[in-house]
Design an enzyme around this catalytic site. Structure first.
Site, PDB file in Angstrom:
ATOM      1  N   LEU A 190      85.523  56.047  35.489  1.00  0.00           N
ATOM      2  CA  LEU A 190      84.477  55.145  35.019  1.00  0.00           C
ATOM      3  C   LEU A 190      84.469  53.819  35.772  1.00  0.00           C
ATOM      4  O   LEU A 190      83.832  52.859  35.330  1.00  0.00           O
ATOM      5  CB  LEU A 190      84.638  54.893  33.518  1.00  0.00           C
ATOM      6  N   GLY A 191      85.155  53.749  36.909  1.00  0.00           N
ATOM      7  CA  GLY A 191      85.175  52.528  37.691  1.00  0.00           C
ATOM      8  C   GLY A 191      83.766  52.089  38.081  1.00  0.00           C
ATOM      9  O   GLY A 191      82.978  52.877  38.589  1.00  0.00           O
ATOM     10  N   TYR A 212     104.081  57.698  32.130  1.00  0.00           N
ATOM     11  CA  TYR A 212     103.147  56.989  31.261  1.00  0.00           C
ATOM     12  C   TYR A 212     103.906  56.441  30.054  1.00  0.00           C
ATOM     13  O   TYR A 212     104.031  57.087  29.003  1.00  0.00           O
ATOM     14  CB  TYR A 212     102.008  57.901  30.823  1.00  0.00           C
ATOM     15  N   HIS A 227     102.826  63.596  41.571  1.00  0.00           N
ATOM     16  CA  HIS A 227     102.069  62.410  41.180  1.00  0.00           C
ATOM     17  C   HIS A 227     101.599  61.592  42.377  1.00  0.00           C
ATOM     18  O   HIS A 227     100.492  61.059  42.373  1.00  0.00           O
ATOM     19  CB  HIS A 227     102.918  61.537  40.252  1.00  0.00           C
TER      20      HIS A 227
END
Length: 298
Positions: free
Chosen positions: A210-211, A53, A128
């Site tokens: 929150l898509g 990130y 990941h």
């Protein structure tokens, strides 16, 4: 704040996905630190990060270093905070996301994360993404070795399938505690994995939860206004309760299973406080039925 469990560790029912604080469009450090501190003030005890990130080709580990500073400068108690990080992906200068799942890379990545976080053992370390060029069992074996060496306390997986979860469980046993896949009203591809986690008692951490209500940090600007599509019901229920549609979305996710722990991203204190409020939002059965129907409709 309500709480759920990852293995034998109690965490807040809503976590913080810290990625937006370090990638493109990230806030300045003052606001980023204030966002993490606001999460802690709201009772959030699960902070999700990753070594990848950061901006493309720049400042590797930026998000881990930021969280370490945020925890060090927080005025309250942080003993109950679980930092979950991930290894196995990279962000070269072209902005793409690479995957490297060799045991050598994962072990070196974990060591680097330990140094950046300034801790002796990582609370939750997650693969990941499976590397198609490396046997999955070899990548998971690296997590087992890190557990045996005490460098990580708990292990998790991200972006995996229903076949890979039992395979990893056979190697890690009850030290495998979580699965982090993309899941939201808009993206339901991981419904089989969510159900399997509920059956096995593994925490399911929806990323980009929150898509359909707001877009992922990877997808561009958020869609915050009322929609005319099938997700409009989330906005309708929100108006009925006097809360945001994002909060309704997170409360709906929590209702799906006691093993679900959403990790919405945030880049402002106001956003993280709103997300944390979902832990105490009670939705009626009729409302949940309407929301589920909207999410399940193709």
């Amino acid at each position: 704040m309500r709480y759920r469990t990852l293995g034998d560790v109690r965490v807040s029912a809503i976590g913080l996905g810290a990625m937006p604080l370090s990638i493109e469009g990230r806030p300045d450090e003052t606001r980023a630190l204030a966002t993490v501190h606001a999460a802690l003030d709201a009772g959030v005890t699960l902070l999700d990060t990753a070594d990848s990130y950061h901006l493309p080709g720049q400042d590797p580990g930026h998000n881990e270093l930021l969280l370490a500073r945020a925890l060090a400068t927080y005025g309250g108690d942080t003993d109950g905070v679980l930092v979950a990080t991930k290894g196995g992906r990279g962000r070269p200068a072209d902005g793409d996301w690479t995957v490297t799942g060799t045991p050598t890379h994962l072990k070196a990545a974990a060591e680097a994360s330990l140094k950046r976080l300034g801790i002796e053992s990582i609370g939750l370390y997650q693969l990941h993404k499976p590397d198609p060029a490396v046997p999955f069992e070899e990548s998971v074996g690296a997590l087992r070795d890190l557990l045996d060496e005490g460098k990580i306390r708990l292990a998790g997986l991200s972006n995996v399938t229903t076949d890979q979860i039992p395979s990893a469980r056979a190697i890690l046993g009850d030290r495998l505690v979580s699965v982090q896949n993309r899941y939201s009203p808009e993206v339901q591809d991981s419904e089989p994995e969510r159900r399997l986690c509920a059956e096995l008692g593994l925490a399911f951490l929806p990323w980009s939860p929150l898509g359909g209500i707001s877009r992922s940090s990877l997808d561009g600007p958020s869609r915050l206004e009322g929609s005319t599509d099938r997700f409009a019901v989330f906005h309708q229920v929100a108006r009925e309760h006097g809360v945001s549609p994002q909060q309704v979305c997170l409360a709906w996710l929590l209702s799906l299973s006691p093993t679900v722990v959403p990790i919405p991203g945030a880049s402002r204190p106001e956003t993280v406080r709103d997300s944390a409020g979902a832990a105490n939002l009670v939705l009626g059965e009729e409302e949940l039925t309407r929301l589920t129907r909207a999410a399940r409709t193709p």
